[in-house]
Design a protein around this motif. Sequence first.
Motif, mmCIF file in Angstrom:
data_model
loop_
_atom_site.group_PDB
_atom_site.id
_atom_site.type_symbol
_atom_site.label_atom_id
_atom_site.label_comp_id
_atom_site.label_asym_id
_atom_site.label_seq_id
_atom_site.Cartn_x
_atom_site.Cartn_y
_atom_site.Cartn_z
ATOM 1 N N SER A 1 48.595 23.915 20.779
ATOM 2 C CA SER A 1 48.169 23.227 21.994
ATOM 3 C C SER A 1 46.753 22.698 21.793
ATOM 4 O O SER A 1 45.901 23.410 21.245
ATOM 5 C CB SER A 1 48.210 24.171 23.200
ATOM 6 O OG SER A 1 49.540 24.514 23.523
ATOM 7 N N CYS A 2 46.508 21.464 22.208
ATOM 8 C CA CYS A 2 45.200 20.866 21.966
ATOM 9 C C CYS A 2 44.987 19.661 22.871
ATOM 10 O O CYS A 2 45.915 19.177 23.527
ATOM 11 C CB CYS A 2 45.065 20.435 20.502
ATOM 12 S SG CYS A 2 46.367 19.300 19.957
ATOM 13 N N LYS A 3 43.753 19.182 22.907
ATOM 14 C CA LYS A 3 43.371 17.973 23.625
ATOM 15 C C LYS A 3 42.784 17.005 22.606
ATOM 16 O O LYS A 3 41.937 17.404 21.798
ATOM 17 C CB LYS A 3 42.340 18.272 24.704
ATOM 18 C CG LYS A 3 42.769 19.334 25.697
ATOM 19 C CD LYS A 3 41.665 19.624 26.696
ATOM 20 C CE LYS A 3 40.414 20.187 26.044
ATOM 21 N NZ LYS A 3 40.637 21.521 25.471
ATOM 22 N N VAL A 4 43.198 15.730 22.652
ATOM 23 C CA VAL A 4 42.764 14.771 21.650
ATOM 24 C C VAL A 4 42.505 13.417 22.303
ATOM 25 O O VAL A 4 43.355 12.910 23.039
ATOM 26 C CB VAL A 4 43.820 14.591 20.533
ATOM 27 C CG1 VAL A 4 43.268 13.705 19.420
ATOM 28 C CG2 VAL A 4 44.266 15.933 19.975
ATOM 29 N N ASN A 5 41.336 12.841 22.030
ATOM 30 C CA ASN A 5 41.061 11.462 22.452
ATOM 31 C C ASN A 5 41.911 10.486 21.645
ATOM 32 O O ASN A 5 42.172 10.702 20.459
ATOM 33 C CB ASN A 5 39.589 11.108 22.225
ATOM 34 C CG ASN A 5 38.648 11.881 23.105
ATOM 35 O OD1 ASN A 5 39.025 12.366 24.166
ATOM 36 N ND2 ASN A 5 37.402 12.000 22.667
ATOM 37 N N ILE A 6 42.306 9.395 22.280
ATOM 38 C CA ILE A 6 42.987 8.298 21.600
ATOM 39 C C ILE A 6 42.126 7.056 21.784
ATOM 40 O O ILE A 6 42.037 6.509 22.883
ATOM 41 C CB ILE A 6 44.403 8.060 22.169
ATOM 42 C CG1 ILE A 6 45.233 9.328 22.072
ATOM 43 C CG2 ILE A 6 45.081 6.898 21.451
ATOM 44 C CD1 ILE A 6 45.473 9.816 20.668
ATOM 45 N N GLY A 7 41.451 6.642 20.710
ATOM 46 C CA GLY A 7 40.541 5.507 20.797
ATOM 47 C C GLY A 7 40.694 4.560 19.633
ATOM 48 O O GLY A 7 41.391 4.841 18.656
ATOM 49 N N GLY A 8 40.029 3.424 19.730
ATOM 50 C CA GLY A 8 40.065 2.434 18.672
ATOM 51 C C GLY A 8 38.971 2.653 17.651
ATOM 52 O O GLY A 8 38.055 3.454 17.860
ATOM 53 N N PRO A 9 39.016 1.934 16.526
ATOM 54 C CA PRO A 9 38.084 2.175 15.424
ATOM 55 C C PRO A 9 36.708 1.555 15.600
ATOM 56 O O PRO A 9 35.810 1.848 14.824
ATOM 57 C CB PRO A 9 38.805 1.549 14.229
ATOM 58 C CG PRO A 9 39.626 0.452 14.822
ATOM 59 C CD PRO A 9 40.058 0.948 16.168
ATOM 60 N N GLU A 10 36.519 0.699 16.634
ATOM 61 C CA GLU A 10 35.248 -0.005 16.792
ATOM 62 C C GLU A 10 34.689 0.179 18.199
ATOM 63 O O GLU A 10 35.442 0.190 19.174
ATOM 64 C CB GLU A 10 35.441 -1.515 16.584
ATOM 65 C CG GLU A 10 36.036 -1.914 15.257
ATOM 66 C CD GLU A 10 36.489 -3.356 15.293
ATOM 67 O OE1 GLU A 10 35.800 -4.213 14.699
ATOM 68 O OE2 GLU A 10 37.513 -3.633 15.951
ATOM 69 N N VAL A 11 33.367 0.312 18.285
ATOM 70 C CA VAL A 11 32.686 0.299 19.575
ATOM 71 C C VAL A 11 32.154 -1.115 19.788
ATOM 72 O O VAL A 11 31.358 -1.616 18.991
ATOM 73 C CB VAL A 11 31.535 1.318 19.628
ATOM 74 C CG1 VAL A 11 30.814 1.225 20.978
ATOM 75 C CG2 VAL A 11 32.061 2.733 19.387
ATOM 76 N N LEU A 12 32.622 -1.747 20.862
ATOM 77 C CA LEU A 12 32.285 -3.143 21.112
ATOM 78 C C LEU A 12 31.721 -3.314 22.515
ATOM 79 O O LEU A 12 32.160 -2.654 23.460
ATOM 80 C CB LEU A 12 33.532 -4.031 20.981
ATOM 81 C CG LEU A 12 34.256 -4.028 19.633
ATOM 82 C CD1 LEU A 12 35.581 -4.765 19.760
ATOM 83 C CD2 LEU A 12 33.382 -4.665 18.566
ATOM 84 N N SER A 13 30.765 -4.224 22.646
ATOM 85 C CA SER A 13 30.269 -4.593 23.962
ATOM 86 C C SER A 13 31.234 -5.579 24.608
ATOM 87 O O SER A 13 32.055 -6.220 23.914
ATOM 88 C CB SER A 13 28.888 -5.240 23.848
ATOM 89 O OG SER A 13 28.987 -6.504 23.189
ATOM 90 N N LEU A 14 31.144 -5.728 25.913
ATOM 91 C CA LEU A 14 31.987 -6.692 26.605
ATOM 92 C C LEU A 14 31.688 -8.109 26.107
ATOM 93 O O LEU A 14 32.594 -8.947 26.027
ATOM 94 C CB LEU A 14 31.769 -6.595 28.116
ATOM 95 C CG LEU A 14 32.892 -7.128 29.008
ATOM 96 C CD1 LEU A 14 34.206 -6.433 28.723
ATOM 97 C CD2 LEU A 14 32.507 -6.976 30.480
#
Length: 318
Positions: free
Chosen positions: A248-261
């Motif tokens: 049992s675990c908690k995991v973020n699901i995100g993309g590979p890049e941090v982008l500004s609007l």
Amino acid sequence: MLIEQHPYPPLSFKGRKEKKMPNFTGAKTKKGVSLMNYLLFGASGLIGTHLLPILEETNTVHTVGRRNNSTINVDLESEWNADDLPDRIDSVIYLAQSEKFRDFPESAESVFCVNTLSLLRAFDYARRAGVRTFVYTSTGGVYGKSDEPFDEKCSLSPLGELGYYAATKMCGEIVAENYTPYMNVVVLRPFFVYGPGQRKDMLIPRLVERVRNGQSIQLAGEDGLHINPTYVEDAVRAIQQALSVNTSCKVNIGGPEVLSLRRIGEHIGEALGKEVRFEQTDGVPARIVGSIEKMSRLLWRPRVSFSQGIKMYIDSLL
């Protein structure tokens, strides 16, 4: 620094007594591949429509919803029971969320029914059906906002414009935690998933339409909001792997890049071949970014850059 207004302590699965899970081999075999029986809530949403055909390649999938193409017709906004659900199932995937998530307080009860109460009923069914793994998609919005990327140990602070929606998802996480003695529970927190088939009122489709129509994109400060958007296929691959996690675990699901609007708008303009107009406001730019270290290590390392993903999304509109 993390926002400290009314923080909730991070949910933890530690300290729960482990219980040996039933070892199902699936309903049947095909060409030597062991098939599994899956129950999928929310098959008509963005992630569900991309996940379903992949699961169906080698498994039996029962879909639950009120759309005509659902295997089992259930209205998650209303009272329902598990009488029509399979007696035994290997895994449950709960992707369902209320489409009325912005309509607060008018649709508060409806949102709670879909996001929390129906989830509880699904967990109770899963316990009685001998489920080994339950995958629940919460939201990255449970964290609030921060100057630093959120990891899974951060405190939860579901405030802001969509605070009620995020709070119902956090309630769902609390429900999920209490079922960890009975099955493996994987809580996923997606950040800004986008891709072909997405509803037009979501963030990325709205931005595409504004650029296409020559309307300006409003930015708080110079560059606006910072996020790490997730292409739907990366989210789907992570969910596939979550079904095989033996804990049992908690995991973020995100993309590979941090982008500004601003940068997101520029990518959209490049894909459309259109000039992008921006309008700066006096607001303070927010950062809603999920750490993907645990996702990459435990489930799937996201591979689709935003420039690739937005092109595939725009091509799907043609």
